[in-house]
Design a protein around this motif. Structure first.
Motif, PDB file in Angstrom:
ATOM      1  N   GLN A 116       0.801  -1.212   0.000  1.00  0.00           N
ATOM      2  CA  GLN A 116       0.000   0.000   0.000  1.00  0.00           C
ATOM      3  C   GLN A 116       0.844   1.277   0.000  1.00  0.00           C
ATOM      4  O   GLN A 116       1.901   1.331   0.623  1.00  0.00           O
ATOM      5  N   THR A 117       0.339   2.298  -0.693  1.00  0.00           N
ATOM      6  CA  THR A 117       0.920   3.629  -0.599  1.00  0.00           C
ATOM      7  C   THR A 117       0.400   4.307   0.666  1.00  0.00           C
ATOM      8  O   THR A 117      -0.549   3.839   1.299  1.00  0.00           O
ATOM      9  N   GLU A 118       1.000   5.422   1.005  1.00  0.00           N
ATOM     10  CA  GLU A 118       0.551   6.150   2.196  1.00  0.00           C
ATOM     11  C   GLU A 118      -0.902   6.595   2.060  1.00  0.00           C
ATOM     12  O   GLU A 118      -1.699   6.445   2.986  1.00  0.00           O
ATOM     13  N   GLY A 119      -1.251   7.157   0.896  1.00  0.00           N
ATOM     14  CA  GLY A 119      -2.607   7.646   0.710  1.00  0.00           C
ATOM     15  C   GLY A 119      -3.641   6.539   0.777  1.00  0.00           C
ATOM     16  O   GLY A 119      -4.715   6.700   1.365  1.00  0.00           O
ATOM     17  N   TYR A 120      -3.345   5.405   0.172  1.00  0.00           N
ATOM     18  CA  TYR A 120      -4.259   4.264   0.185  1.00  0.00           C
ATOM     19  C   TYR A 120      -4.412   3.733   1.605  1.00  0.00           C
ATOM     20  O   TYR A 120      -5.519   3.452   2.066  1.00  0.00           O
ATOM     21  N   ALA A 121      -3.286   3.615   2.317  1.00  0.00           N
ATOM     22  CA  ALA A 121      -3.337   3.118   3.695  1.00  0.00           C
ATOM     23  C   ALA A 121      -4.172   4.045   4.576  1.00  0.00           C
ATOM     24  O   ALA A 121      -4.967   3.588   5.405  1.00  0.00           O
ATOM     25  N   ARG A 122      -4.013   5.352   4.403  1.00  0.00           N
ATOM     26  CA  ARG A 122      -4.796   6.306   5.192  1.00  0.00           C
ATOM     27  C   ARG A 122      -6.286   6.142   4.917  1.00  0.00           C
ATOM     28  O   ARG A 122      -7.115   6.212   5.828  1.00  0.00           O
ATOM     29  N   ALA A 123      -6.630   5.930   3.649  1.00  0.00           N
ATOM     30  CA  ALA A 123      -8.037   5.780   3.301  1.00  0.00           C
ATOM     31  C   ALA A 123      -8.628   4.523   3.927  1.00  0.00           C
ATOM     32  O   ALA A 123      -9.750   4.540   4.444  1.00  0.00           O
ATOM     33  N   VAL A 124      -7.877   3.435   3.900  1.00  0.00           N
ATOM     34  CA  VAL A 124      -8.356   2.171   4.468  1.00  0.00           C
ATOM     35  C   VAL A 124      -8.475   2.282   5.986  1.00  0.00           C
ATOM     36  O   VAL A 124      -9.506   1.933   6.576  1.00  0.00           O
ATOM     37  N   LEU A 125      -7.420   2.769   6.628  1.00  0.00           N
ATOM     38  CA  LEU A 125      -7.414   2.847   8.087  1.00  0.00           C
ATOM     39  C   LEU A 125      -8.406   3.869   8.626  1.00  0.00           C
ATOM     40  O   LEU A 125      -8.915   3.729   9.736  1.00  0.00           O
ATOM     41  N   GLY A 126      -8.683   4.907   7.841  1.00  0.00           N
ATOM     42  CA  GLY A 126      -9.572   5.962   8.304  1.00  0.00           C
ATOM     43  C   GLY A 126     -11.026   5.767   7.924  1.00  0.00           C
ATOM     44  O   GLY A 126     -11.845   6.656   8.160  1.00  0.00           O
ATOM     45  N   ALA A 127     -11.361   4.610   7.361  1.00  0.00           N
ATOM     46  CA  ALA A 127     -12.730   4.388   6.898  1.00  0.00           C
ATOM     47  C   ALA A 127     -13.741   4.518   8.031  1.00  0.00           C
ATOM     48  O   ALA A 127     -14.810   5.104   7.861  1.00  0.00           O
ATOM     49  N   LEU A 128     -13.406   3.992   9.220  1.00  0.00           N
ATOM     50  CA  LEU A 128     -14.321   4.038  10.355  1.00  0.00           C
ATOM     51  C   LEU A 128     -13.731   4.736  11.576  1.00  0.00           C
ATOM     52  O   LEU A 128     -14.458   5.044  12.520  1.00  0.00           O
ATOM     53  N   ASP A 129     -12.421   4.971  11.561  1.00  0.00           N
ATOM     54  CA  ASP A 129     -11.755   5.536  12.738  1.00  0.00           C
ATOM     55  C   ASP A 129     -10.626   6.444  12.281  1.00  0.00           C
ATOM     56  O   ASP A 129      -9.635   5.974  11.717  1.00  0.00           O
ATOM     57  N   THR A 130     -10.767   7.746  12.514  1.00  0.00           N
ATOM     58  CA  THR A 130      -9.732   8.696  12.090  1.00  0.00           C
ATOM     59  C   THR A 130      -8.801   9.098  13.226  1.00  0.00           C
ATOM     60  O   THR A 130      -7.942   9.957  13.052  1.00  0.00           O
ATOM     61  N   SER A 131      -8.952   8.490  14.406  1.00  0.00           N
ATOM     62  CA  SER A 131      -8.091   8.843  15.533  1.00  0.00           C
ATOM     63  C   SER A 131      -6.657   8.383  15.259  1.00  0.00           C
ATOM     64  O   SER A 131      -6.425   7.308  14.724  1.00  0.00           O
ATOM     65  N   ARG A 132      -5.697   9.236  15.611  1.00  0.00           N
ATOM     66  CA  ARG A 132      -4.263   8.923  15.479  1.00  0.00           C
ATOM     67  C   ARG A 132      -3.933   8.373  14.090  1.00  0.00           C
ATOM     68  O   ARG A 132      -3.117   7.464  13.931  1.00  0.00           O
ATOM     69  N   LEU A 133      -4.571   8.938  13.076  1.00  0.00           N
ATOM     70  CA  LEU A 133      -4.450   8.372  11.738  1.00  0.00           C
ATOM     71  C   LEU A 133      -3.030   8.469  11.195  1.00  0.00           C
ATOM     72  O   LEU A 133      -2.547   7.555  10.512  1.00  0.00           O
ATOM     73  N   ASP A 134      -2.334   9.573  11.477  1.00  0.00           N
ATOM     74  CA  ASP A 134      -0.951   9.702  11.022  1.00  0.00           C
ATOM     75  C   ASP A 134      -0.078   8.594  11.600  1.00  0.00           C
ATOM     76  O   ASP A 134       0.700   7.954  10.880  1.00  0.00           O
ATOM     77  N   ASP A 135      -0.218   8.377  12.915  1.00  0.00           N
ATOM     78  CA  ASP A 135       0.596   7.349  13.574  1.00  0.00           C
ATOM     79  C   ASP A 135       0.236   5.957  13.065  1.00  0.00           C
ATOM     80  O   ASP A 135       1.121   5.135  12.804  1.00  0.00           O
ATOM     81  N   ARG A 136      -1.048   5.682  12.926  1.00  0.00           N
ATOM     82  CA  ARG A 136      -1.473   4.352  12.493  1.00  0.00           C
ATOM     83  C   ARG A 136      -1.033   4.067  11.063  1.00  0.00           C
ATOM     84  O   ARG A 136      -0.654   2.940  10.725  1.00  0.00           O
ATOM     85  N   THR A 137      -1.034   5.100  10.223  1.00  0.00           N
ATOM     86  CA  THR A 137      -0.561   4.935   8.854  1.00  0.00           C
ATOM     87  C   THR A 137       0.935   4.657   8.830  1.00  0.00           C
ATOM     88  O   THR A 137       1.405   3.770   8.106  1.00  0.00           O
ATOM     89  N   ALA A 138       1.692   5.405   9.634  1.00  0.00           N
ATOM     90  CA  ALA A 138       3.141   5.184   9.697  1.00  0.00           C
ATOM     91  C   ALA A 138       3.466   3.777  10.177  1.00  0.00           C
ATOM     92  O   ALA A 138       4.401   3.130   9.682  1.00  0.00           O
ATOM     93  N   VAL A 139       2.695   3.293  11.135  1.00  0.00           N
ATOM     94  CA  VAL A 139       2.904   1.944  11.663  1.00  0.00           C
ATOM     95  C   VAL A 139       2.662   0.903  10.575  1.00  0.00           C
ATOM     96  O   VAL A 139       3.429  -0.058  10.431  1.00  0.00           O
ATOM     97  N   ARG A 140       1.596   1.083   9.795  1.00  0.00           N
ATOM     98  CA  ARG A 140       1.336   0.126   8.715  1.00  0.00           C
ATOM     99  C   ARG A 140       2.447   0.142   7.680  1.00  0.00           C
ATOM    100  O   ARG A 140       2.944  -0.913   7.259  1.00  0.00           O
ATOM    101  N   LEU A 141       2.866   1.316   7.254  1.00  0.00           N
ATOM    102  CA  LEU A 141       3.889   1.412   6.220  1.00  0.00           C
ATOM    103  C   LEU A 141       5.241   0.882   6.699  1.00  0.00           C
ATOM    104  O   LEU A 141       6.048   0.416   5.899  1.00  0.00           O
ATOM    105  N   ALA A 142       5.476   0.941   8.011  1.00  0.00           N
ATOM    106  CA  ALA A 142       6.745   0.443   8.554  1.00  0.00           C
ATOM    107  C   ALA A 142       6.917  -1.046   8.303  1.00  0.00           C
ATOM    108  O   ALA A 142       8.052  -1.543   8.254  1.00  0.00           O
ATOM    109  N   ARG A 143       5.826  -1.780   8.133  1.00  0.00           N
ATOM    110  CA  ARG A 143       5.934  -3.209   7.840  1.00  0.00           C
ATOM    111  C   ARG A 143       6.668  -3.457   6.530  1.00  0.00           C
ATOM    112  O   ARG A 143       7.276  -4.512   6.337  1.00  0.00           O
TER     113      ARG A 143
END
Length: 282
Positions: A116-143
């Protein structure tokens, strides 16, 4: 601000990172503001990271290492910090990804997190929960750091054609995501096959799954439900999923033809802006 003296560096990787950052900063004789000025961040952010209230990033860690002469300590720690922030039920999967010599994935409606790209990951992770979205996106991309290892795993990804048209985050985000998939076309360790609509009934109708293979350990199958994961090394389950994956790859398009389908979706669906009658807008 939390008193740093109460931080227990053994409490978590994030606490340990903050403890080490503060220790090296103070040894350099710098205040948080002075240090922030050196690495082009605010003193407030430095304080938040030192007190384990904010996640560090790769760039922050690289600049901090350079400024403090830590020999890459913080850059080495940041991956562990980010992995520790994954949901508890998913941390084992991230460890499997990091140890595997080969990863086989099948997804019915999403591009896999490792691609996933950053933008795609943000869209998926933020679909129902936008809390700490920057951190959660960074965590996913770190994989995705597993592909930077000296011996990265081989990834086989079978993705349903539907995932190419399930618009996540808007047209620009999808175009960027599909372009990234095409960037892997010449990478022999990252192989992407599209399961076309024309495949009809197929071996993956029961849902998405991942198959992890290791140099000296038994294979593991991972499936996922709502808020929980199900890894198993049960030989019968592994054999069944391995056979299913063989059939999925056989039903999927070749690597070359898959790239053409991705390219066509990128250009025709997410290329030119169109008006309501689907005519190109000049």
């Amino acid at each position: 601000m939390t008193n740093i003296s109460v931080l227990d560096p053994s409490a978590s990787p994030l606490d340990y990172y903050g403890f080490e950052l503060r220790r090296h900063r103070e040894a350099a004789g710098l205040t948080q503001k002075q240090f922030g000025d050196v690495i082009n961040y605010t003193g407030s952010l430095v304080g938040q990271i030192e007190t384990a209230r904010k996640l560090p990033t790769d760039v922050f860690s690289e600049r901090a290492d350079a400024a403090l002469g830590t020999g890459g300590l913080l850059s080495r720690l940041v991956g562990l910090v980010l992995r520790s922030q994954l949901p508890a039920w998913f941390q084992q999967v991230a460890e499997l990804e990091a140890r595997a010599s080969e990863i086989c994935t099948f997804h019915t409606h999403l591009v896999h997190g490792l691609l996933q790209t950053e933008g795609y990951a943000r869209a998926v992770l933020g679909a129902l929960d936008t809390s700490r979205l920057d951190d959660r996106t960074a965590v996913r991309l770190a994989r995705q750091r597993i592909f930077e290892k000296s011996e990265p795993p081989v990834l086989w990804a079978v993705v349903s054609e539907a995932a190419l048209y399930q618009e996540m985050g808007g047209r620009a985000t999808m175009r960027q995501q599909l372009a990234q998939l095409l960037d892997f076309e010449e990478n022999r360790r990252i192989n992407i096959q599209v399961l076309p609509y024309s495949a009809g009934a197929h071996a993956g109708l029961q849902g998405s799954f991942d198959l992890f293979r290791f140099a000296s350990d038994p294979d593991i199958v991972y499936t996922e439900g709502y808020g929980m994961g199900h890894p198993t090394a049960n030989p019968e389950t592994v054999r069944d999923c391995s056979l299913r994956y063989d059939h999925l790859q056989a039903a999927a398009l070749s690597l070359r033809d898959s790239a053409e389908v991705i390219r066509r979706a990128m250009e025709e669906r997410y290329g030119e802006q169109r008006d309501s009658d689907r005519h190109p807008v000049a």
